[in-house]
Motif scaffolding. Structure first.
Motif, mmCIF file in Angstrom:
data_model
loop_
_atom_site.group_PDB
_atom_site.id
_atom_site.type_symbol
_atom_site.label_atom_id
_atom_site.label_comp_id
_atom_site.label_asym_id
_atom_site.label_seq_id
_atom_site.Cartn_x
_atom_site.Cartn_y
_atom_site.Cartn_z
ATOM 1 N N VAL A 6 65.670 25.505 3.273
ATOM 2 C CA VAL A 6 64.694 26.332 3.978
ATOM 3 C C VAL A 6 63.305 26.122 3.379
ATOM 4 O O VAL A 6 62.323 25.917 4.100
ATOM 5 N N SER A 32 57.560 30.481 11.207
ATOM 6 C CA SER A 32 58.900 31.057 11.370
ATOM 7 C C SER A 32 59.553 30.560 12.656
ATOM 8 O O SER A 32 60.755 30.307 12.681
ATOM 9 N N VAL A 37 63.347 31.053 10.908
ATOM 10 C CA VAL A 37 63.585 32.122 9.947
ATOM 11 C C VAL A 37 62.576 33.235 10.199
ATOM 12 O O VAL A 37 61.558 33.028 10.859
ATOM 13 N N LYS A 38 62.867 34.408 9.655
ATOM 14 C CA LYS A 38 61.931 35.523 9.787
ATOM 15 C C LYS A 38 60.741 35.314 8.856
ATOM 16 O O LYS A 38 60.864 34.640 7.826
ATOM 17 N N SER A 41 61.305 35.922 5.303
ATOM 18 C CA SER A 41 61.923 34.830 4.537
ATOM 19 C C SER A 41 60.864 33.876 3.998
ATOM 20 O O SER A 41 60.987 33.354 2.894
#
Length: 185
Positions: A6, A32, A37-38, A41
């Motif tokens: 990530v 994002s 991903v949020k 994150s």
């Protein structure tokens, strides 16, 4: 996904966004959506946009400079310069992006201080390498720096950066190909 994957994806996408939109042209929301991903994150890995930009610049700089420093030191200076120009050609891609640090240089007034210093260091490293090659080329009588390799290196590096802008503007790589011819004898 594991954390490294990530994080690496975030850095890769951030580099592309920085190269195509600049520092102020994207948000964590854009990032994002690209990585899936949020935004929370992203903040986990990079608490601030400054942290993300600094890591993106440092990673980009390390990659580019390691490629430059890997150019065969035993090659004649004019051939080293040709290889350097080809490295720049890889940066421009299909003519749609420019050097990450060149793009950020345009945003210099809005950059956080640490990012600004990292961009300046990248420029100086390129100029120093070019000055050595130009001095070497003058000694070999293959390159012309008018006896001022440092000044010629700054002008040449500015020409490389400017050619990337023109390549992007006209969606072609041909502008880059013309740069090296100006210093060859």
């Amino acid at each position: 996904m594991d954390k490294n994957t990530v994080r690496e994806q975030l850095l890769e996408h951030a580099q592309v966004l920085l190269m195509t939109r600049g520092y102020n042209g994207f948000s964590y929301r854009d990032l994002s959506a690209l990585v899936g991903v949020k935004t929370s994150s992203i903040h986990y890995y990079f608490p601030s946009k400054e942290d993300l930009a600094l890591e993106a610049v440092n990673t980009y700089s390390a990659d580019v400079l390691s490629s430059i420093y890997a150019i065969d030191s035993s090659a004649p200076a004019d051939k080293k310069l040709d290889r350097y120009a080809r490295l720049f050609g890889r940066i421009v891609g299909e003519g749609d992006q420019i050097c990450l640090c060149g793009m950020l240089a345009a945003d210099i007034e809005s950059l956080p201080e640490k990012v600004r210093h990292a961009v300046q260091a990248f420029f100086k490293a390129n100029e120093n390498w070019l000055a050595r090659i130009l001095a070497e080329g003058e000694a070999q009588q293959t390159l012309n720096a008018n006896g001022q390799p440092e000044a010629a290196a700054r002008a040449l590096y500015a020409a490389f950066q400017g050619s990337l802008l023109a390549c992007r503007l006209f969606q072609t790589k041909t502008r880059l190909d013309e740069i090296v011819q100006g210093v060859k004898r």
